[in-house]
Design an enzyme around this catalytic site. Structure first.
Site, short mmCIF file in Angstrom:
data_model
loop_
_atom_site.label_atom_id
_atom_site.label_comp_id
_atom_site.label_asym_id
_atom_site.label_seq_id
_atom_site.Cartn_x
_atom_site.Cartn_y
_atom_site.Cartn_z
CG ASP A 50 -5.28 -0.44 6.77
OD1 ASP A 50 -5.25 -1.35 5.89
OD2 ASP A 50 -4.31 0.30 6.99
CB THR A 94 -0.87 0.00 1.26
OG1 THR A 94 -1.80 -1.06 1.13
CG2 THR A 94 -1.60 1.30 1.46
N GLY A 109 -4.53 -4.99 7.13
CA GLY A 109 -5.42 -3.91 7.55
C GLY A 109 -6.34 -4.25 8.71
NE ARG A 163 -9.02 -7.14 3.89
CZ ARG A 163 -7.95 -6.36 3.80
NH1 ARG A 163 -7.74 -5.64 2.72
NH2 ARG A 163 -7.10 -6.28 4.79
C1 SD4 Z 1 -5.04 -3.65 3.42
N1 SD4 Z 1 -3.34 -2.31 4.43
O1 SD4 Z 1 -5.90 -3.68 2.55
C2 SD4 Z 1 -3.79 -2.86 3.17
C3 SD4 Z 1 -2.80 -3.72 2.50
C4 SD4 Z 1 -1.42 -3.22 2.58
O2 SD4 Z 1 0.68 -3.12 2.04
O3 SD4 Z 1 -1.05 -2.36 3.28
N2 SD4 Z 1 -0.54 -3.70 1.89
O4 SD4 Z 1 -5.13 -4.30 4.45
#
Ligand code: SD4
Length: 334
Positions: free
Chosen positions: A220, A189, A243, A217
């Site tokens: 965060d 992310t 997340g 789904r």
């Molecule tokens: C999530 N936080 O959808 C994100 C995924 C993520 O690095 O951070 N990947 O949970």
């Protein structure tokens, strides 16, 4: 009720986190514009954001442009058009944007739209709402003139078909570091925070979420307070990793609130990670969670559960800074 053991534990963390007085830290921090982003590709996002800032753009413009770069220019298996799909083969994107005055917008489970961060900004600026999801988010994006089109790349489809052989959902720590073709990266992310010349703060967060997630789904990243939080009075924080852990702890809000209470960005991130560990000690051994924060003075800090989280810092002195975050578990497990 607080038992003696947890009281002692909490006390130890609090003492360890006291750090420098705020005024000393403020003096140490350079009050100029600054952009910080998660992971090594954050260097590229920062540079785009920096150009926006130096051309007179606001912190909000800067984080949007940095995030757009990650969504389109970069072939990254967990952000934007190159993201890995859910377990049914749908690529769905989540993003949020927030400025330091508390204005914010987000989209979740957005399909076939390339720039979720810009749709999130439109939600913030053009609607009475904060968050739109799924078909409603897509309909709004199309109404706003965003082109609609299939995004799943052949590489992501191939990775998904390979995953279907076992269909085992097992997020891997620091999978973003695996750059081999066809690899099933999981954490990537982009969280980006900026401070402009007027001292205004803003942040954005954009992701395709966890690869092979269940359809519907939401992680965060689009949830204000979990994957992103910004307050001009205090600072800004963003997160990367699994997340569900950030949502359980309303973690980015927590980091900002800890800074409000006087912690430095690094101390606040460390305390938020400590909460994640306290809540789910066993799970925390196998999941990655990372926080990145900047206070209103431009001081930057980060902390992760596992070693391997890097963050990019860009300012007038240096546009390609990359730093290793400290972590609870010191050995690289992936
Ligand atoms: C999530 N936080 O959808 C994100 C995924 C993520 O690095 O951070 N990947 O949970």
């Amino acid at each position: 009720m607080t038992d003696r053991r947890s009281f002692l534990q909490a006390g130890a963390l609090a003492v360890g986190a006291l750090g420098l007085p705020r005024s000393a830290r403020a003096a140490a921090a350079d009050a100029g514009p600054r952009v910080v982003s998660t992971w090594d590709f954050g260097v590229g996002a920062n540079q785009v954001a920096w150009k926006t800032l130096t051309a007179g753009g606001s912190a909000l413009d800067a984080v949007e442009q940095g995030a757009r770069w990650a969504e389109s220019e970069l072939c990254n298996p967990t952000v934007g058009r190159c993201g890995n799909p859910d377990r049914d083969g749908n690529l769905s994107l989540d993003a949020s944007i927030m400025d330091g005055d508390g204005r914010c917008g987000s989209v979740a489970a957005l399909i076939d739209i390339l720039h979720p961060v810009s749709v999130a900004r439109r939600v913030m600026e053009q609607t009475p709402h904060v968050m739109l999801v799924g078909q409603g988010a897509q309909a709004f994006a199309v109404e706003q003139g965003f082109p609609r089109g299939k995004l799943l790349t052949p590489a992501a489809e191939k990775a998904w078909r390979a995953w279907l052989q076992t269909a085992e959902y097992a997020p891997q720590i620091n999978a973003e570091r695996r750059t081999l073709p066809g690899d099933s990266s999981n954490h990537d992310t982009l969280g980006i925070l900026a401070r402009d010349a007027q001292g205004r703060l803003a942040g954005a967060c954009t992701t395709s979420g966890m690869a092979w997630k269940m359809q519907g789904r939401v992680g965060d990243s689009p949830i204000i307070g979990a994957g992103l939080y910004v307050d001009n009075e205090v600072g800004a924080a963003t997160a990367s990793g699994v997340g569900e852990e950030m949502i359980r702890n309303v973690a980015s809000f927590l980091v900002v609130e800890l800074m409000r209470q006087g912690r430095s960005p690094a101390e606040a991130c460390r305390e938020a990670i400590a909460r994640v560990v306290r809540k789910r000690p066993e799970a925390s051994r196998t999941l990655q969670v990372c926080f990145l924060a900047m206070n209103r003075d431009g001081e930057v800090g980060a902390y992760a559960l596992h070693r391997g989280f890097v963050y990019a810092v860009c300012d007038a002195q240096r546009q390609d800074g990359l730093h290793d975050a400290d972590s609870v578990y010191r050995t690289e497990q992936a």
